[in-house]
Scaffold this motif. Sequence first.
Motif, PDB file in Angstrom:
ATOM      1  N   GLU A 176       0.827  -1.204   0.000  1.00 29.21           N
ATOM      2  CA  GLU A 176       0.000   0.000   0.000  1.00 29.21           C
ATOM      3  C   GLU A 176       0.863   1.256   0.000  1.00 29.21           C
ATOM      4  O   GLU A 176       1.896   1.321   0.655  1.00 29.21           O
ATOM      5  N   ILE A 177       0.428   2.275  -0.758  1.00 26.49           N
ATOM      6  CA  ILE A 177       1.062   3.589  -0.717  1.00 26.49           C
ATOM      7  C   ILE A 177       0.133   4.529   0.041  1.00 26.49           C
ATOM      8  O   ILE A 177      -0.996   4.784  -0.395  1.00 26.49           O
ATOM      9  N   VAL A 178       0.614   4.997   1.189  1.00 25.63           N
ATOM     10  CA  VAL A 178      -0.144   5.951   1.992  1.00 25.63           C
ATOM     11  C   VAL A 178       0.456   7.331   1.758  1.00 25.63           C
ATOM     12  O   VAL A 178       1.616   7.583   2.087  1.00 25.63           O
ATOM     13  N   LEU A 224       5.193   5.014   2.654  1.00 25.70           N
ATOM     14  CA  LEU A 224       4.654   6.259   3.188  1.00 25.70           C
ATOM     15  C   LEU A 224       5.221   7.382   2.340  1.00 25.70           C
ATOM     16  O   LEU A 224       6.438   7.565   2.284  1.00 25.70           O
ATOM     17  N   LEU A 225       4.365   8.136   1.668  1.00 29.25           N
ATOM     18  CA  LEU A 225       4.790   9.153   0.711  1.00 29.25           C
ATOM     19  C   LEU A 225       4.331  10.540   1.135  1.00 29.25           C
ATOM     20  O   LEU A 225       3.136  10.803   1.239  1.00 29.25           O
ATOM     21  N   CYS A 226       5.312  11.423   1.385  1.00 28.40           N
ATOM     22  CA  CYS A 226       5.028  12.850   1.553  1.00 28.40           C
ATOM     23  C   CYS A 226       5.562  13.569   0.318  1.00 28.40           C
ATOM     24  O   CYS A 226       6.605  13.187  -0.210  1.00 28.40           O
ATOM     25  N   GLY A 274      -1.814  10.840  -7.576  1.00 25.60           N
ATOM     26  CA  GLY A 274      -1.527   9.880  -8.631  1.00 25.60           C
ATOM     27  C   GLY A 274      -0.957   8.567  -8.127  1.00 25.60           C
ATOM     28  O   GLY A 274      -1.234   7.505  -8.688  1.00 25.60           O
ATOM     29  N   LEU A 275      -0.170   8.611  -7.049  1.00 27.05           N
ATOM     30  CA  LEU A 275       0.508   7.411  -6.579  1.00 27.05           C
ATOM     31  C   LEU A 275      -0.211   6.694  -5.442  1.00 27.05           C
ATOM     32  O   LEU A 275      -0.140   5.471  -5.330  1.00 27.05           O
TER      33      LEU A 275
END
Length: 509
Positions: A292-294, A463-465, A474-475
């Motif tokens: 998962e991308i959060v 985990l994406l900031c 988009g991600l």
Amino acid sequence: MPTQSTVALAGISKRYGPVQALRDVSLTVGTGEVLGLIGENGAGKSTLIGVLSGTVRPDTGTMTVGGREAPLGDPRALGGLGVAVVVQEQALVESLRVYENIYLGREIRTGGRGPGRKRRLRAAATALLRDMHVDDVRADALVADLTYPQRQLVEIAKAFADARTADTPPLILLDEPTSALSEHEAELLFSLIERWRDRASFIYVSHILPDVLRLSTRLLVLRDGQVVDDVHNEGVTDRRLHELMVGRERSADYYRETDQTGASATEPILEIRGGSVAGAFTDVDLAIRPGEIVGVAGVIGSGKSELAAAVAGARSLDGGSLTVDGRRRDRWSVRRAVRAGVCYVPPERANDSLFVTMSVRGNISIGFLDLLTSRWSGLLRLRDERGRAAGLASRLRIKTDSLATPIRELSGGNQQKAVFARWLARKVRVFVLDDPTRGIDVGTREEIYTMIRGLTRDGVGVLLCAESLEEIIGLADRIVVLKDGRVTAEIASPATSKPTDVDVISHMM
């Protein structure tokens, strides 16, 4: 008003060993013009900025300012001719105050001689910051006490100080100037450029193509060290610029949404409950599941970067709990996080990620040396280290003539690939990415997006900031929105039904 002036380069070439960084590059930029300089990482932009500012001496070519030949490779002389630069990696003296940094090396010219010079310099800096509408930076503040975005504004003020005092129109080189700025701060910079175009010429370097199109009167496109086009900004689209930069059209599936898998299990790998860091965020719940991308969205100061640092062990929680595989971790640190497979790409590449005096190989292998130490002798298995570093550099297509090359000589995108590479030799379970594509061209971004999708396919949680809301939407599979350090919304973002910018921004502001 200053007289009109033109800065011109002709036949500029520069080689570093077997790498031809620039090949017969020519350009002109006159007062009132904003020349947008674009190209992929490694295209030669930074080398060309170095030639213009005097920090790089080319092998061949000439430079003229106002029709008179200028000394190449002499930063002091070119600065005296009005060439000022704001570089992507900051160069302020943290032990000095803001006004001292702005006028460093020009104290007598601006403040005069004798008693009262500091007072006059402080007054000049205050007037400059007021003219720039920078309200949250005091002229007498210690630079070490400023945030990274505030320091970037001071860098910009240094360059614009020349535009206020120059007898002849200066050339201001802006290399990724908005990479650390909020949307409001970027708007201040754009308005300054518009206001001072009649007093200066500008060369604007950015990977944010809409900004380049908005500001530039002309566009110079570099590819593999050569000029591939020099066009007036009339009817040019960012899609066309992408094609010129990378030699192909941009993929319609830019964020690889067709490869979006979502969580592959319901139990989280890592979870924060009621997490707090004093002055940053309070009572935050966060879960990251396999595959998962959060995404974490929020304005600068919302607490998102501090949250990412806490997940990666770089900040300690003041309250709440952090668990990995359901087991509470009370003494969480970077070392413990890495051993648990939680790896971190922080936002400030030069300050927090790179060992700038080390080689490319050293910067890659630093992330897995503990895996290559003999259990019996305690010595490093050098052959394995070289081979693994070389394999990772090849896998991520890091452009360098040799892995022995100092990392500082690589473009920003290739440096960032090296930061990713150092972790990929480990069994990564959670990747914490804070603004991972800052200052990176669109072609390299596509490579990084493909890599991220590949990791999630293998069950890695992310985990994406990011400052780019479009990138987060988009991600991400799921978006956690922070405002003033608190979670205000959690928004689903499946591939088939992405939220709009407005859907997210309404919870950020």
